[in-house]
Structures are given as structure tokens and as C-alpha cells.
Design a protein around this motif. Structure first.
Motif, short mmCIF file in Angstrom:
data_model
loop_
_atom_site.label_atom_id
_atom_site.label_comp_id
_atom_site.label_asym_id
_atom_site.label_seq_id
_atom_site.Cartn_x
_atom_site.Cartn_y
_atom_site.Cartn_z
N ASN A 1 1.40 -1.17 0.39
CA ASN A 1 -0.30 0.00 0.56
C ASN A 1 0.92 1.16 -0.19
O ASN A 1 0.18 2.24 0.03
CB ASN A 1 -0.95 -0.24 1.30
CG ASN A 1 -1.96 -1.00 1.03
OD1 ASN A 1 -2.72 -1.71 0.06
ND2 ASN A 1 -2.18 -1.59 1.70
N ASN A 2 2.28 1.36 -0.25
CA ASN A 2 3.24 2.11 -0.27
C ASN A 2 3.22 2.57 1.53
O ASN A 2 2.79 4.28 1.20
CB ASN A 2 2.78 3.31 -0.98
CG ASN A 2 3.89 2.28 -2.55
OD1 ASN A 2 4.78 1.26 -1.94
ND2 ASN A 2 3.55 2.86 -3.51
N LEU A 3 2.52 2.06 2.38
CA LEU A 3 2.32 3.10 3.24
C LEU A 3 3.25 3.53 4.73
O LEU A 3 3.43 4.16 5.25
CB LEU A 3 0.91 2.76 4.10
CG LEU A 3 -0.54 3.09 3.46
CD1 LEU A 3 -1.47 2.39 4.08
CD2 LEU A 3 -0.19 4.51 2.94
N GLU A 4 3.72 1.85 4.86
CA GLU A 4 4.56 1.68 5.64
C GLU A 4 6.31 0.48 5.03
O GLU A 4 6.55 0.52 4.48
CB GLU A 4 4.55 0.28 6.77
CG GLU A 4 3.55 0.31 7.62
CD GLU A 4 3.14 -0.71 8.00
OE1 GLU A 4 3.89 -1.53 8.74
OE2 GLU A 4 2.06 -1.03 8.03
N ILE A 5 7.19 1.96 5.54
CA ILE A 5 8.94 1.91 4.82
C ILE A 5 9.19 0.65 6.11
O ILE A 5 9.51 1.99 6.91
CB ILE A 5 8.71 2.83 4.56
CG1 ILE A 5 8.08 3.55 3.47
CG2 ILE A 5 10.09 2.65 4.16
CD1 ILE A 5 8.46 4.61 3.15
N LYS A 6 10.30 -0.02 5.48
CA LYS A 6 11.10 -0.53 6.38
C LYS A 6 12.74 -0.27 6.03
O LYS A 6 13.06 -0.32 4.73
CB LYS A 6 11.13 -1.96 6.83
CG LYS A 6 11.70 -1.96 8.05
CD LYS A 6 11.67 -2.43 9.30
CE LYS A 6 12.62 -2.60 10.37
NZ LYS A 6 12.77 -1.91 11.43
N THR A 7 13.93 0.22 6.85
CA THR A 7 15.26 0.47 6.34
C THR A 7 15.96 -1.14 7.06
O THR A 7 15.86 -1.03 8.24
CB THR A 7 15.24 2.01 6.41
OG1 THR A 7 14.65 2.70 6.49
CG2 THR A 7 16.70 1.65 6.46
N LEU A 8 15.97 -1.45 6.24
CA LEU A 8 17.42 -2.78 6.87
C LEU A 8 19.02 -2.35 5.87
O LEU A 8 18.91 -1.67 4.90
CB LEU A 8 17.20 -4.17 6.06
CG LEU A 8 15.96 -4.48 6.25
CD1 LEU A 8 15.26 -5.24 4.85
CD2 LEU A 8 15.86 -4.96 7.94
N LYS A 9 20.01 -2.50 7.00
CA LYS A 9 21.16 -2.20 6.50
C LYS A 9 21.96 -3.68 6.01
O LYS A 9 21.48 -4.93 5.78
CB LYS A 9 22.24 -2.47 7.72
CG LYS A 9 23.45 -2.07 7.52
CD LYS A 9 24.72 -2.09 8.30
CE LYS A 9 24.16 -0.83 8.65
NZ LYS A 9 25.51 -0.76 10.44
N VAL A 10 22.28 -3.67 4.19
CA VAL A 10 22.78 -5.01 3.94
C VAL A 10 24.43 -4.99 3.24
O VAL A 10 24.71 -4.23 2.85
CB VAL A 10 21.65 -5.41 2.30
CG1 VAL A 10 22.18 -6.29 1.66
CG2 VAL A 10 19.94 -4.92 3.29
N VAL A 11 24.56 -6.21 3.64
CA VAL A 11 26.01 -6.14 3.14
C VAL A 11 26.27 -6.73 2.15
O VAL A 11 25.97 -8.18 2.40
CB VAL A 11 26.87 -6.74 4.11
CG1 VAL A 11 28.86 -6.72 4.07
CG2 VAL A 11 27.26 -5.80 6.17
#
Length: 87
Positions: free
Chosen positions: A75-85
Motif C-alpha cells: 500500500n506504500n504506507l509502511e517503510i522499513k529500512t535495513l542494512k545490507v552487506v
């Protein structure tokens, strides 16, 4: 052992069994279809990848390094940011 992000009804739920940051060789797989789009930023903050996704994100064209992955739900409402190596 493929890295998989487990997302439930809310994108804010991330499987607690995952090591953070995530380590990815080429493809990051999502275990649920709740992610609709992903933006990937390098450590300097420049956007290096942006795409609609279903159950995986191909990162094979990116150089090895640390990236921030910003995932939006269907729904483009929630955003999660993750660190990726990226290996």
C-alpha cells in the motif's frame, strides 16, 4: 543459506532469527509478498537501485559494500529500512 526477510501483515515485523545486517551475495529473497518496491542506497546516501519487487531483489550488479535497503509495503504506507552487506 539464502538470506530471507520475513514480512507479515506489517512490514515492520522482521524475523528475529536473522543476523543484522543482512549479508547478500546476489539475490535477497522476501518470504511474503507484502513488499511492493525497494530502493537501495550506498553508504554515502546515493540511490543506486530502485525497483518494484515481488519476492526477490537482484543485487548482483552492485559492488561489494554496505547498503541501506528501504522497502515499501503493497500500500506504500509502511517503510522499513535495513542494512545490507553485499559480498
Amino acid at each position: 543459506d539464502l538470506p530471507t526477510v520475513t514480512l507479515c501483515k506489517s512490514i515492520n515485523y522482521i524475523n528475529k532469527n536473522l543476523k543484522h545486517p543482512l549479508t547478500v551475495k546476489d539475490v535477497l529473497y522476501f518470504s511474503a509478498n507484502t513488499v511492493s518496491s525497494v530502493e537501495v542506497y550506498n553508504i554515502l546516501g546515493a540511490k543506486v537501485l530502485s525497483q518494484k519487487v515481488t519476492n526477490s531483489l537482484d543485487m548482483s550488479d552492485l559492488k561489494a559494500g554496505i547498503y541501506l535497503l528501504k522497502a515499501s509495503d503493497t500500500n506504500n504506507l509502511e517503510i522499513k529500512t535495513l542494512k545490507v552487506v553485499k559480498e
